[in-house]
Design a protein around this motif. Structure first.
Motif: not given
Length: 81
Positions: A48-69
């Motif tokens: 659930t924590v993993l799923n919620d990260f990709f549901r609500f924190d995609m800006d952070e996921v995008s930053k990990i990949l080198g994007y602004d958001d």
């Protein structure tokens, strides 16, 4: 009781809004994110924590990949296609 199992992130069965968000990611993205998550969650992460990260924190996921958001990721990926 918590049950943890080892699996690849790209094989995870996302649900709800996370399922919609991860369609913008590819296998290389998941591999890069896995490396960061292994450091962030050395003892593992609940589904659930993993799923919620990709549901609500995609800006952070995008930053990990080198994007602004997340909007930047979607925009730049759309330009490539």
């Amino acid at each position: 009781m918590k049950i943890y199992y080892e699996d690849y992130l790209h094989d995870f069965n996302f649900w709800s809004g996370a399922k919609d968000n991860v369609r913008f990611l590819n296998e290389d993205d998941f591999s890069a994110i896995e490396l960061v998550f292994e450091e962030m969650y050395p003892d593992g992460i609940e589904e659930t924590v993993l799923n919620d990260f990709f549901r609500f924190d995609m800006d952070e996921v995008s930053k990990i990949l080198g994007y602004d958001d997340f909007d930047d990721l979607k925009k730049r990926r759309a330009e490539v296609q």
